[in-house]
Design a protein around this motif. Sequence first.
Motif, PDB file in Angstrom:
ATOM      1  N   SER A  61       0.876  -1.175   0.000  1.00 36.72           N
ATOM      2  CA  SER A  61       0.000   0.000   0.000  1.00 36.72           C
ATOM      3  C   SER A  61       0.906   1.215   0.000  1.00 36.72           C
ATOM      4  CB  SER A  61      -0.906  -0.007   1.236  1.00 36.72           C
ATOM      5  OG  SER A  61      -1.685   1.181   1.281  1.00 36.72           O
ATOM      6  N   TRP A  62       0.828   2.007  -1.080  1.00 29.51           N
ATOM      7  CA  TRP A  62       1.798   3.089  -1.259  1.00 29.51           C
ATOM      8  C   TRP A  62       1.135   4.243  -1.981  1.00 29.51           C
ATOM      9  CZ3 TRP A  62       6.305   3.343  -5.218  1.00 29.51           C
ATOM     10  CH2 TRP A  62       7.218   4.339  -4.822  1.00 29.51           C
ATOM     11  N   GLN A  63       1.437   5.451  -1.531  1.00 32.86           N
ATOM     12  CA  GLN A  63       0.901   6.657  -2.136  1.00 32.86           C
ATOM     13  C   GLN A  63       1.863   7.291  -3.141  1.00 32.86           C
ATOM     14  OE1 GLN A  63      -2.258   7.695  -1.489  1.00 32.86           O
ATOM     15  NE2 GLN A  63      -2.409   5.837  -0.236  1.00 32.86           N
ATOM     16  N   GLY A  64       2.996   6.647  -3.366  1.00 30.14           N
ATOM     17  CA  GLY A  64       3.985   7.198  -4.290  1.00 30.14           C
ATOM     18  C   GLY A  64       5.089   7.961  -3.596  1.00 30.14           C
ATOM     19  N   VAL A  65       4.911   8.305  -2.350  1.00 33.37           N
ATOM     20  CA  VAL A  65       5.941   8.961  -1.542  1.00 33.37           C
ATOM     21  C   VAL A  65       6.030   8.227  -0.202  1.00 33.37           C
ATOM     22  CG1 VAL A  65       5.686  11.236  -2.603  1.00 33.37           C
ATOM     23  CG2 VAL A  65       4.256  10.623  -0.661  1.00 33.37           C
ATOM     24  N   GLY A  66       7.152   8.352   0.425  1.00 29.67           N
ATOM     25  CA  GLY A  66       7.327   7.668   1.698  1.00 29.67           C
ATOM     26  C   GLY A  66       7.680   6.206   1.487  1.00 29.67           C
ATOM     27  N   ASP A  67       7.536   5.443   2.541  1.00 27.68           N
ATOM     28  CA  ASP A  67       7.874   4.029   2.498  1.00 27.68           C
ATOM     29  C   ASP A  67       6.634   3.189   2.206  1.00 27.68           C
ATOM     30  OD1 ASP A  67      10.508   4.585   3.155  1.00 27.68           O
ATOM     31  OD2 ASP A  67      10.074   4.534   5.318  1.00 27.68           O
ATOM     32  N   PRO A  68       6.724   2.248   1.261  1.00 21.30           N
ATOM     33  CA  PRO A  68       5.589   1.361   0.995  1.00 21.30           C
ATOM     34  C   PRO A  68       5.307   0.465   2.197  1.00 21.30           C
ATOM     35  CG  PRO A  68       7.201   1.287  -0.797  1.00 21.30           C
ATOM     36  CD  PRO A  68       7.856   2.005   0.345  1.00 21.30           C
ATOM     37  N   LYS A  69       4.045   0.150   2.405  1.00 23.32           N
ATOM     38  CA  LYS A  69       3.622  -0.735   3.485  1.00 23.32           C
ATOM     39  C   LYS A  69       3.218  -2.075   2.897  1.00 23.32           C
ATOM     40  CE  LYS A  69       0.179  -1.253   7.148  1.00 23.32           C
ATOM     41  NZ  LYS A  69      -1.037  -0.647   7.782  1.00 23.32           N
ATOM     42  N   TRP A  70       3.868  -3.117   3.335  1.00 24.35           N
ATOM     43  CA  TRP A  70       3.597  -4.458   2.807  1.00 24.35           C
ATOM     44  C   TRP A  70       2.187  -4.908   3.215  1.00 24.35           C
ATOM     45  CZ3 TRP A  70       5.870  -7.624  -0.589  1.00 24.35           C
ATOM     46  CH2 TRP A  70       5.455  -8.952  -0.638  1.00 24.35           C
ATOM     47  N   THR A  71       1.389  -5.302   2.191  1.00 28.79           N
ATOM     48  CA  THR A  71       0.015  -5.756   2.456  1.00 28.79           C
ATOM     49  C   THR A  71      -0.254  -7.139   1.891  1.00 28.79           C
ATOM     50  OG1 THR A  71      -0.750  -4.628   0.441  1.00 28.79           O
ATOM     51  CG2 THR A  71      -0.901  -3.405   2.533  1.00 28.79           C
ATOM     52  N   GLY A  72       0.728  -7.767   1.283  1.00 27.92           N
ATOM     53  CA  GLY A  72       0.536  -9.111   0.745  1.00 27.92           C
ATOM     54  C   GLY A  72      -0.436  -9.112  -0.427  1.00 27.92           C
ATOM     55  N   LEU A  73      -1.409  -9.987  -0.364  1.00 26.69           N
ATOM     56  CA  LEU A  73      -2.374 -10.157  -1.453  1.00 26.69           C
ATOM     57  C   LEU A  73      -3.616  -9.284  -1.294  1.00 26.69           C
ATOM     58  CD1 LEU A  73      -2.216 -14.049  -1.815  1.00 26.69           C
ATOM     59  CD2 LEU A  73      -1.141 -12.349  -3.295  1.00 26.69           C
ATOM     60  N   ALA A  74      -3.551  -8.282  -0.428  1.00 25.96           N
ATOM     61  CA  ALA A  74      -4.743  -7.465  -0.164  1.00 25.96           C
ATOM     62  C   ALA A  74      -5.240  -6.762  -1.425  1.00 25.96           C
ATOM     63  CB  ALA A  74      -4.423  -6.447   0.932  1.00 25.96           C
ATOM     64  N   ASN A  75      -4.320  -6.223  -2.227  1.00 30.25           N
ATOM     65  CA  ASN A  75      -4.743  -5.530  -3.458  1.00 30.25           C
ATOM     66  C   ASN A  75      -5.448  -6.476  -4.418  1.00 30.25           C
ATOM     67  OD1 ASN A  75      -3.749  -2.937  -2.791  1.00 30.25           O
ATOM     68  ND2 ASN A  75      -1.678  -3.537  -3.380  1.00 30.25           N
ATOM     69  N   TYR A  76      -4.961  -7.686  -4.524  1.00 27.55           N
ATOM     70  CA  TYR A  76      -5.578  -8.644  -5.434  1.00 27.55           C
ATOM     71  C   TYR A  76      -6.927  -9.115  -4.907  1.00 27.55           C
ATOM     72  CZ  TYR A  76      -1.040  -8.712  -7.703  1.00 27.55           C
ATOM     73  OH  TYR A  76       0.109  -8.341  -8.367  1.00 27.55           O
ATOM     74  N   ARG A  77      -7.085  -9.213  -3.591  1.00 26.03           N
ATOM     75  CA  ARG A  77      -8.395  -9.556  -3.033  1.00 26.03           C
ATOM     76  C   ARG A  77      -9.391  -8.426  -3.272  1.00 26.03           C
ATOM     77  NH1 ARG A  77      -5.219 -11.923   1.246  1.00 26.03           N
ATOM     78  NH2 ARG A  77      -5.333  -9.953   2.402  1.00 26.03           N
ATOM     79  N   LYS A 285      -5.693   8.892  -8.337  1.00 23.48           N
ATOM     80  CA  LYS A 285      -6.061   8.467  -6.986  1.00 23.48           C
ATOM     81  C   LYS A 285      -4.834   8.211  -6.119  1.00 23.48           C
ATOM     82  CE  LYS A 285     -10.216   6.198  -8.793  1.00 23.48           C
ATOM     83  NZ  LYS A 285     -10.944   4.899  -8.926  1.00 23.48           N
ATOM     84  N   THR A 286      -3.655   8.181  -6.724  1.00 21.61           N
ATOM     85  CA  THR A 286      -2.376   7.905  -6.045  1.00 21.61           C
ATOM     86  C   THR A 286      -2.420   6.639  -5.202  1.00 21.61           C
ATOM     87  OG1 THR A 286      -2.883   9.339  -4.134  1.00 21.61           O
ATOM     88  CG2 THR A 286      -1.750  10.355  -6.032  1.00 21.61           C
ATOM     89  N   GLN A 287      -3.128   5.641  -5.713  1.00 18.28           N
ATOM     90  CA  GLN A 287      -3.112   4.317  -5.087  1.00 18.28           C
ATOM     91  C   GLN A 287      -2.146   3.451  -5.903  1.00 18.28           C
ATOM     92  OE1 GLN A 287      -7.173   2.961  -4.970  1.00 18.28           O
ATOM     93  NE2 GLN A 287      -7.844   4.650  -3.664  1.00 18.28           N
ATOM     94  N   VAL A 288      -0.858   3.659  -5.664  1.00 25.48           N
ATOM     95  CA  VAL A 288       0.166   3.073  -6.523  1.00 25.48           C
ATOM     96  C   VAL A 288       0.167   1.551  -6.425  1.00 25.48           C
ATOM     97  CG1 VAL A 288       2.639   3.008  -7.018  1.00 25.48           C
ATOM     98  CG2 VAL A 288       1.554   5.156  -6.355  1.00 25.48           C
ATOM     99  N   GLY A 289       0.041   1.014  -5.234  1.00 24.41           N
ATOM    100  CA  GLY A 289       0.030  -0.439  -5.086  1.00 24.41           C
ATOM    101  C   GLY A 289      -1.152  -1.079  -5.780  1.00 24.41           C
ATOM    102  N   TYR A 290      -2.303  -0.465  -5.665  1.00 28.33           N
ATOM    103  CA  TYR A 290      -3.503  -1.005  -6.307  1.00 28.33           C
ATOM    104  C   TYR A 290      -3.399  -0.908  -7.831  1.00 28.33           C
ATOM    105  CZ  TYR A 290      -8.470  -2.172  -6.638  1.00 28.33           C
ATOM    106  OH  TYR A 290      -9.674  -2.794  -6.904  1.00 28.33           O
ATOM    107  N   GLY A 291      -2.889   0.222  -8.328  1.00 24.42           N
ATOM    108  CA  GLY A 291      -2.690   0.365  -9.772  1.00 24.42           C
ATOM    109  C   GLY A 291      -1.681  -0.629 -10.303  1.00 24.42           C
TER     110      GLY A 291
END
Length: 325
Positions: A61-77, A285-291
């Motif tokens: 889960s990442w907004q494009g700035v800062g450190d990404p937060k590991w969420t595993g398969l959450a985006n795919y779910r 939307k700056t939802q980089v991980g989801y995109g």
Amino acid sequence: MTVAVEKGARATRRNRHPGPRNPHSPHPRNSYALFLLPGALAALAVIVIPFLMNTAVSFTSWQGVGDPKWTGLANYRDLLDDAEFWASFRHSLFMVVAMAAVPTIVGLVLAAALFDYIAKHFGTRIAAILRACFYLPQVLPIAVAGIVWSWILAPDNGSLNALLKAVGLGSWQQDWLGDPDIALYSVMGVMVWVQLGFPLVVFMAGLQRVDPQLYEAAELDGAGWWRRFWHITLPQIRPEIYVVLTWCTIAALKVFGAVYVLTKGGPGGATDVPSYFSFTTFFEKTQVGYGAAISTVLTVIILVLSIAFLKLQTRAEDAEEGART
């Protein structure tokens, strides 16, 4: 003197026919691999490494700035329950029809007509001019073509509505790109126009290798144009058909420029496709991980379809080769 001449001749013959090359010589036979190295490095830098990085980001889960937060398969779910995601893929199926199925069918008929009828009755120059006209949209940048079509399909002063009004069909005037019920079909029509030239040129190139005696024999037997097309043209250019379907299907699944220029996915998401959906998720939307998850799924689908097409083509070629033997 004679002995010296004979020894010189034998030495010359030995030099003309050297023995097998030493595999440890500085110029081995497989040195052609060196020429593949730049392309392999470019593919690694431009395709493989960015894809792996994109896949890694899709698990965060990442907004494009800062450190990404590991969420595993959450985006795919989340993708499984995202109605917009599934709607964009349904729209992709329409794009496959517009950019692969329709251009392949129409391109086959036009190529056969230009090659087997127009060229014979009106000359090869006329056939070449018509082929160039059909291929012209492939040469135009998609941004330029999209802007021109947005002018043509404009609701108030567009050329299409003005033409309909001029010929007494004013009741057919529409907001071609602004009505959710017809916007997708309008984009599909534009993409048929853009994509038609590629199958046409490939099929006409394939027809060049067909033995003309096949057509002459069929004509002498009284076969009309359609029977020659069905029984000679289609079987002979089957490899080209597989290539066109594979290439155009991939282009349809990753289409972006036309949607961006014509509708920006609207109105109300009626023309949204996965590539544009991923783009807006990334940058708006700056939802980089989801995109990244969306683009990863799209890439995997394209790879699976490409492998399936290649296997079907190989199986068909093997069956044809077995039937000949």
